[in-house]
Motif scaffolding. Structure first.
Motif, mmCIF file in Angstrom:
data_model
loop_
_atom_site.group_PDB
_atom_site.id
_atom_site.type_symbol
_atom_site.label_atom_id
_atom_site.label_comp_id
_atom_site.label_asym_id
_atom_site.label_seq_id
_atom_site.Cartn_x
_atom_site.Cartn_y
_atom_site.Cartn_z
ATOM 1 N N PHE A 116 0.846 -1.187 0.000
ATOM 2 C CA PHE A 116 0.000 0.000 0.000
ATOM 3 C C PHE A 116 0.888 1.246 0.000
ATOM 4 O O PHE A 116 1.878 1.299 0.744
ATOM 5 C CB PHE A 116 -0.899 -0.010 1.241
ATOM 6 N N PHE A 117 0.562 2.268 -0.825
ATOM 7 C CA PHE A 117 1.381 3.474 -0.867
ATOM 8 C C PHE A 117 0.520 4.730 -0.781
ATOM 9 O O PHE A 117 -0.675 4.719 -1.107
ATOM 10 C CB PHE A 117 2.232 3.518 -2.148
ATOM 11 N N PHE A 118 1.147 5.815 -0.325
ATOM 12 C CA PHE A 118 0.487 7.122 -0.261
ATOM 13 C C PHE A 118 1.523 8.194 -0.577
ATOM 14 O O PHE A 118 2.662 8.126 -0.104
ATOM 15 C CB PHE A 118 -0.096 7.381 1.132
ATOM 16 N N ARG A 119 1.131 9.183 -1.394
ATOM 17 C CA ARG A 119 2.032 10.284 -1.744
ATOM 18 C C ARG A 119 1.285 11.609 -1.653
ATOM 19 O O ARG A 119 0.086 11.682 -1.982
ATOM 20 C CB ARG A 119 2.600 10.107 -3.151
ATOM 21 N N TYR A 120 2.023 12.629 -1.235
ATOM 22 C CA TYR A 120 1.427 13.953 -1.102
ATOM 23 C C TYR A 120 2.432 15.006 -1.559
ATOM 24 O O TYR A 120 3.555 15.071 -1.051
ATOM 25 C CB TYR A 120 1.030 14.218 0.355
ATOM 26 N N ASP A 121 2.016 15.811 -2.548
ATOM 27 C CA ASP A 121 2.879 16.882 -3.057
ATOM 28 C C ASP A 121 2.915 18.046 -2.071
ATOM 29 O O ASP A 121 1.863 18.589 -1.711
ATOM 30 C CB ASP A 121 2.361 17.401 -4.402
ATOM 31 N N LEU A 122 4.117 18.425 -1.653
ATOM 32 C CA LEU A 122 4.274 19.639 -0.860
ATOM 33 C C LEU A 122 4.309 20.873 -1.763
ATOM 34 O O LEU A 122 4.009 21.988 -1.333
ATOM 35 C CB LEU A 122 5.556 19.562 -0.025
ATOM 36 N N SER A 123 4.690 20.682 -3.012
ATOM 37 C CA SER A 123 4.710 21.778 -3.984
ATOM 38 C C SER A 123 3.347 21.907 -4.652
ATOM 39 O O SER A 123 2.540 20.968 -4.660
ATOM 40 C CB SER A 123 5.785 21.523 -5.037
ATOM 41 N N GLU A 124 3.087 23.057 -5.242
ATOM 42 C CA GLU A 124 1.820 23.289 -5.931
ATOM 43 C C GLU A 124 1.893 22.779 -7.362
ATOM 44 O O GLU A 124 2.950 22.760 -7.982
ATOM 45 C CB GLU A 124 1.481 24.779 -5.917
ATOM 46 N N MET A 125 0.731 22.368 -7.889
ATOM 47 C CA MET A 125 0.666 21.835 -9.241
ATOM 48 C C MET A 125 0.970 22.902 -10.292
ATOM 49 O O MET A 125 1.678 22.661 -11.258
ATOM 50 C CB MET A 125 -0.740 21.272 -9.509
ATOM 51 N N LYS A 182 -4.740 28.359 -8.164
ATOM 52 C CA LYS A 182 -3.812 28.639 -7.070
ATOM 53 C C LYS A 182 -4.000 27.646 -5.919
ATOM 54 O O LYS A 182 -5.117 27.342 -5.513
ATOM 55 C CB LYS A 182 -4.040 30.069 -6.555
ATOM 56 N N GLY A 183 -2.864 27.144 -5.388
ATOM 57 C CA GLY A 183 -2.883 26.308 -4.184
ATOM 58 C C GLY A 183 -3.225 24.848 -4.391
ATOM 59 O O GLY A 183 -3.361 24.097 -3.417
ATOM 60 N N LEU A 184 -3.386 24.390 -5.628
ATOM 61 C CA LEU A 184 -3.722 22.981 -5.865
ATOM 62 C C LEU A 184 -2.493 22.094 -5.633
ATOM 63 O O LEU A 184 -1.433 22.323 -6.218
ATOM 64 C CB LEU A 184 -4.235 22.778 -7.288
ATOM 65 N N GLN A 185 -2.626 21.083 -4.778
ATOM 66 C CA GLN A 185 -1.548 20.138 -4.471
ATOM 67 C C GLN A 185 -2.056 18.720 -4.711
ATOM 68 O O GLN A 185 -3.121 18.341 -4.230
ATOM 69 C CB GLN A 185 -1.085 20.290 -3.020
ATOM 70 N N ALA A 186 -1.277 17.949 -5.445
ATOM 71 C CA ALA A 186 -1.714 16.597 -5.815
ATOM 72 C C ALA A 186 -1.384 15.584 -4.724
ATOM 73 O O ALA A 186 -0.393 15.727 -4.001
ATOM 74 C CB ALA A 186 -1.055 16.179 -7.126
ATOM 75 N N TRP A 187 -2.229 14.558 -4.618
ATOM 76 C CA TRP A 187 -1.922 13.420 -3.757
ATOM 77 C C TRP A 187 -2.396 12.142 -4.463
ATOM 78 O O TRP A 187 -3.292 12.157 -5.306
ATOM 79 C CB TRP A 187 -2.559 13.546 -2.381
ATOM 80 N N SER A 188 -1.741 11.052 -4.129
ATOM 81 C CA SER A 188 -2.044 9.761 -4.760
ATOM 82 C C SER A 188 -2.086 8.677 -3.699
ATOM 83 O O SER A 188 -1.338 8.721 -2.703
ATOM 84 C CB SER A 188 -0.974 9.409 -5.805
#
Length: 344
Positions: free
Chosen positions: A315-324, A333-339
């Protein structure tokens, strides 16, 4: 003459007793790696039985017909550190007395493994060997077969869902089940600690990833001058998505728990965008692909975590600290991706 007959009678009786003892006695001799002792089991019976594939004290006693309570007692006593040679007596279910002789490893030099009494004749296999103290490397190899919890390298396929956080802009909402994340990962695992209970490895390597952001309803992503806008296309669409290919380089510290065969990985990643396009699919089946940067940031970075069994699905989880999107964007503005998903 009477004394001669009496002597012959006694001699024949003694030989007869010895022969009966030999034919009625089954001996099983082996080295129990669990208690680290040489074990010899004596049982008085002509009853034939099959030895287990794994020769240890519990399995052998079970095959002879000793119940779990007596087996547990014998294993506990065998594991105690005592004299160079110990003798344990247990009782089988049918009342037979089982004798167990234990010898410390340092006493063992050359031994013979006796398998069992087949009823009519003895059958045994001789294995002559010399036991020597195990080296540290041998102990490590015995843990996992290869000596390492983590393989030196591996290939993984990531399949999951992605979305973006802080998506308050009108029209930027995503279809969660249609927004998919796919990545191909090539990873190296450098073992830092090869412990008895826990292994620690530094994992790193490149991967190619695709973020598919599926927009809801008939919304599309477009450029209006230098600004990204999310707007209704004006006609029915079967699909409307923004695809962002990335070349990522994740780095993690992986903890492998030997007994549970379970691992946990914690770390981060950096990535570089290697393309971008929007894709429309009309109700009549026609598709349209529009390439463009859409003011997406070229570089991304974030946090990652993985957990699962030593071998198999993770199982994996990822979260972008940078903005898209780039900082000058107003609508995005402010959109950050996560998977989130599975690594196969």
């Amino acid at each position: 003459m009477k004394k001669l007959y009496l002597a012959l009678f006694l001699m024949i009786s003694v030989l007869s007793v010895k022969a009966n003892i030999k034919s009625d006695t089954t001996i099983v001799e082996f080295t129990d790696k669990g208690v680290k002792k040489r074990v010899t089991v004596y049982t008085s019976s002509k009853r034939d039985f099959d030895l287990p594939k794994t020769l240890d004290l519990d399995n052998v006693l079970k095959s002879i017909g000793v119940d779990s309570v007596e087996r547990k007692k014998a294993v506990v006593l065998a594991g105690n550190e005592g004299e160079k040679q110990d003798t344990i007596l247990v009782i089988a279910r049918d009342g037979r007395s089982i004798k167990i002789v234990l010898k410390a490893p340092k006493e063992i030099s050359v031994k013979q493994d006796t398998l069992r009494n087949d009823g009519d004749h003895w059958s045994h296999e001789e294995r002559v060997y010399k036991e020597e103290p195990e080296s540290e490397n041998e102990v490590k190899k015995k843990k996992t077969g290869s000596g390492r919890f983590f393989s030196r390298s591996d290939f993984g396929l990531y399949i999951g869902l992605n979305n973006w956080a802080k998506g308050a802009t009108t029209g930027s909402s995503l279809d969660t089940w249609g927004s998919r994340y796919v990545a191909l990962s090539f990873r190296r695992n450098a073992t830092l600690i090869n412990g008895k209970q826990v292994d620690l490895a530094f994992s790193y390597g490149p991967e190619v990833a695709w973020n598919n952001f599926m927009l809801e309803e008939n919304n599309t992503v477009q450029m209006s001058g230098k600004q990204v806008v999310f707007k209704d296309f004006g006609q029915n669409l079967s699909k409307s998505k923004l695809v962002v290919p990335m070349l990522n380089f994740p780095m993690m510290l992986n903890f492998g728990f030997e007994e549970a065969k379970f691992r946990i990985g914690l770390g981060g990643y950096v990535g570089y965008r290697i393309g971008g396009y929007s894709k429309l699919k009309y109700d009549d089946g026609k598709k349209e692909k529009l390439k463009g940067s859409y003011s997406l940031n070229d570089f991304r970075y974030g946090l990652t975590a993985e957990l699962g069994k030593r071998k198999g699905v993770t199982f994996f989880f990822r979260y972008d600290l940078s903005e898209m999107f780039k900082s000058e964007q107003i609508n995005a503005k402010g959109l950050q991706a996560w998977s989130v998903g599975l690594r196969l």
